[in-house]
Design a protein around this motif. Structure first.
Motif, PDB file in Angstrom:
ATOM      1  N   ILE A  97      -5.742  -0.772  -2.004  1.00  0.00           N
ATOM      2  CA  ILE A  97      -6.289   0.416  -1.348  1.00  0.00           C
ATOM      3  C   ILE A  97      -5.444   1.648  -1.679  1.00  0.00           C
ATOM      4  O   ILE A  97      -5.498   2.655  -0.973  1.00  0.00           O
ATOM      5  N   ILE A  98      -4.675   1.549  -2.770  1.00  0.00           N
ATOM      6  CA  ILE A  98      -3.908   2.702  -3.235  1.00  0.00           C
ATOM      7  C   ILE A  98      -4.881   3.756  -3.752  1.00  0.00           C
ATOM      8  O   ILE A  98      -5.974   3.439  -4.242  1.00  0.00           O
ATOM      9  N   ASP A  99      -4.535   5.008  -3.630  1.00  0.00           N
ATOM     10  CA  ASP A  99      -5.363   6.135  -4.052  1.00  0.00           C
ATOM     11  C   ASP A  99      -6.641   6.231  -3.215  1.00  0.00           C
ATOM     12  O   ASP A  99      -7.693   6.642  -3.703  1.00  0.00           O
ATOM     13  N   THR A 100      -6.555   5.836  -1.944  1.00  0.00           N
ATOM     14  CA  THR A 100      -7.650   6.017  -0.983  1.00  0.00           C
ATOM     15  C   THR A 100      -7.071   6.629   0.291  1.00  0.00           C
ATOM     16  O   THR A 100      -5.848   6.689   0.463  1.00  0.00           O
ATOM     17  N   ILE A 101      -7.959   7.044   1.184  1.00  0.00           N
ATOM     18  CA  ILE A 101      -7.478   7.638   2.436  1.00  0.00           C
ATOM     19  C   ILE A 101      -7.197   6.574   3.497  1.00  0.00           C
ATOM     20  O   ILE A 101      -6.713   6.911   4.576  1.00  0.00           O
ATOM     21  N   ILE A 102      -7.466   5.309   3.192  1.00  0.00           N
ATOM     22  CA  ILE A 102      -7.269   4.246   4.188  1.00  0.00           C
ATOM     23  C   ILE A 102      -5.824   4.164   4.672  1.00  0.00           C
ATOM     24  O   ILE A 102      -5.580   4.132   5.882  1.00  0.00           O
ATOM     25  N   ASP A 114      -0.891  -4.353  -2.688  1.00  0.00           N
ATOM     26  CA  ASP A 114      -1.435  -5.722  -2.691  1.00  0.00           C
ATOM     27  C   ASP A 114      -2.877  -5.760  -2.193  1.00  0.00           C
ATOM     28  O   ASP A 114      -3.671  -6.604  -2.642  1.00  0.00           O
ATOM     29  N   LEU A 115      -3.219  -4.870  -1.268  1.00  0.00           N
ATOM     30  CA  LEU A 115      -4.584  -4.826  -0.735  1.00  0.00           C
ATOM     31  C   LEU A 115      -5.530  -3.997  -1.601  1.00  0.00           C
ATOM     32  O   LEU A 115      -6.725  -3.890  -1.292  1.00  0.00           O
ATOM     33  N   ILE A 129       8.547   1.440   2.353  1.00  0.00           N
ATOM     34  CA  ILE A 129       8.568   0.599   1.150  1.00  0.00           C
ATOM     35  C   ILE A 129       7.695  -0.643   1.361  1.00  0.00           C
ATOM     36  O   ILE A 129       6.863  -0.995   0.510  1.00  0.00           O
ATOM     37  N   GLY A 130       7.887  -1.302   2.500  1.00  0.00           N
ATOM     38  CA  GLY A 130       7.084  -2.482   2.795  1.00  0.00           C
ATOM     39  C   GLY A 130       5.608  -2.161   2.913  1.00  0.00           C
ATOM     40  O   GLY A 130       4.755  -2.914   2.404  1.00  0.00           O
ATOM     41  N   PHE A 131       5.297  -1.040   3.564  1.00  0.00           N
ATOM     42  CA  PHE A 131       3.891  -0.665   3.713  1.00  0.00           C
ATOM     43  C   PHE A 131       3.280  -0.285   2.369  1.00  0.00           C
ATOM     44  O   PHE A 131       2.100  -0.581   2.110  1.00  0.00           O
ATOM     45  N   TYR A 132       4.064   0.357   1.510  1.00  0.00           N
ATOM     46  CA  TYR A 132       3.551   0.709   0.187  1.00  0.00           C
ATOM     47  C   TYR A 132       3.203  -0.551  -0.613  1.00  0.00           C
ATOM     48  O   TYR A 132       2.161  -0.614  -1.268  1.00  0.00           O
ATOM     49  N   ASN A 133       4.069  -1.558  -0.539  1.00  0.00           N
ATOM     50  CA  ASN A 133       3.785  -2.828  -1.225  1.00  0.00           C
ATOM     51  C   ASN A 133       2.521  -3.479  -0.671  1.00  0.00           C
ATOM     52  O   ASN A 133       1.721  -4.051  -1.424  1.00  0.00           O
ATOM     53  N   LEU A 134       2.335  -3.375   0.653  1.00  0.00           N
ATOM     54  CA  LEU A 134       1.133  -3.923   1.275  1.00  0.00           C
ATOM     55  C   LEU A 134      -0.114  -3.185   0.794  1.00  0.00           C
ATOM     56  O   LEU A 134      -1.142  -3.813   0.495  1.00  0.00           O
TER      57      LEU A 134
END
Length: 284
Positions: free
Chosen positions: A143-148, A140-141, A132-137
């Motif tokens: 980089i959602i919907d990327t392979i990063i 915020d960054l 959950i915390g990493f998803y929020n990060l």
């Protein structure tokens, strides 16, 4: 007395072989049935269990392609996505974990035991607790919907660090490091050209396990990937598996195609895995 020992030893070996064969059967039968049902019709699968292959493989494959086309899924692209994510994350994991393990083995510094204890503690903490915390990060960054988020975190792999550290302790003498330093070699030269070739079996072992783990990763792509053209193969297999308007044979075929690459990888590299694990536990 010697004869009795030989008889007891023979009985023990027979029992162990029987147990191994039994465990092998338990492991193989589900996979066999999976690939078997990928060749059968839906009505045949529903009608009951069978150990004979069907004749509907080509039709199931056509049905799979048709369903993927209707749902805007691209099997070839998803296979490529899975390969890129698995290879990239595994490469980062193995290299930087080996670099960390080298630091633990080669240097003596204050707090070394405490830091290594923290690494071992992290191994026992389930990764799902930080999702959950990493998803929020990630959001915020932007980089959602990327392979990063599926590749970069692989740098921090506590279990890989621990395994390679133990391998170094068992098979890599610090005398090599001291000799290289006397000859004028810098630390990255020593690590890349001297250490890595020596610990190659452990790198291969962790690399193969890393590829398998990354390939089978389902929760990560489900959380972080939104575009269908970025889906991985296990994610598409899941979408097909929960579909109610599709033939069971097609669903089994999708699962079989997802597992088949891993079986091929393990078939060719199983010897390296066994040798790497065994070498890590033997002091030379």
């Amino acid at each position: 007395m010697h004869k009795n020992y030989r008889i007891k030893n023979g009985i023990v070996r027979i029992v162990l072989h029987i147990i191994c064969i039994f465990v092998l059967i338990i492991c193989v039968i589900p996979l066999y049935l999976l690939f078997l049902n990928a060749t059968r019709k839906s009505i045949d699968i529903i009608s009951g269990l069978s150990f004979m292959p069907g004749t509907n493989l080509i039709e199931n494959f056509k049905g799979l392609l048709e369903y993927c086309e209707n749902m805007d899924y691209n099997l070839i692209r998803s296979f490529f996505n899975s390969c890129v994510i698995s290879i990239l994350s595994t490469s980062l994991c193995v290299y930087f974990s080996a670099l960390t393990a080298y630091a633990f083995h080669a240097y003596e510094f204050k707090g070394k035991k405490i830091l290594f204890g923290i690494v071992m503690l992290i191994i026992m903490i389930p990764g799902q607790l930080g999702m959950i915390g990493f998803y929020n990060l990630v959001v915020d960054l932007h980089i959602i919907d990327t392979i990063i988020p599926l590749t970069l975190p692989a740098i921090a792999s506590a279990s890989t660090v621990f395994f390679i550290t133990q391998y170094l302790k068992a098979n890599f003498s610090k005398d090599y490091i001291e000799a290289a330093r006397v000859d004028g070699g810098n630390e990255f030269y020593i690590f890349n050209l001297i250490t890595l070739p020596i610990v190659k079996p452990s790198l291969l072992t962790m690399g193969i396990m890393g590829i398998v783990s990354s390939w089978n990763n389902f929760m990560g792509p489900l959380l972080y990937l939104q575009s269908t053209d970025k889906y991985t193969l296990p994610l598409i297999a899941y979408q097909i598996g929960i579909a109610t308007d599709i033939d069971y044979g097609v669903q089994y075929l999708a699962l079989a195609l997802t597992i088949l690459p891993l079986m091929i990888v393990y078939f060719f590299f199983s010897k390296q895995i066994i040798n790497g694990v065994a070498a890590g536990g033997v002091k030379e």
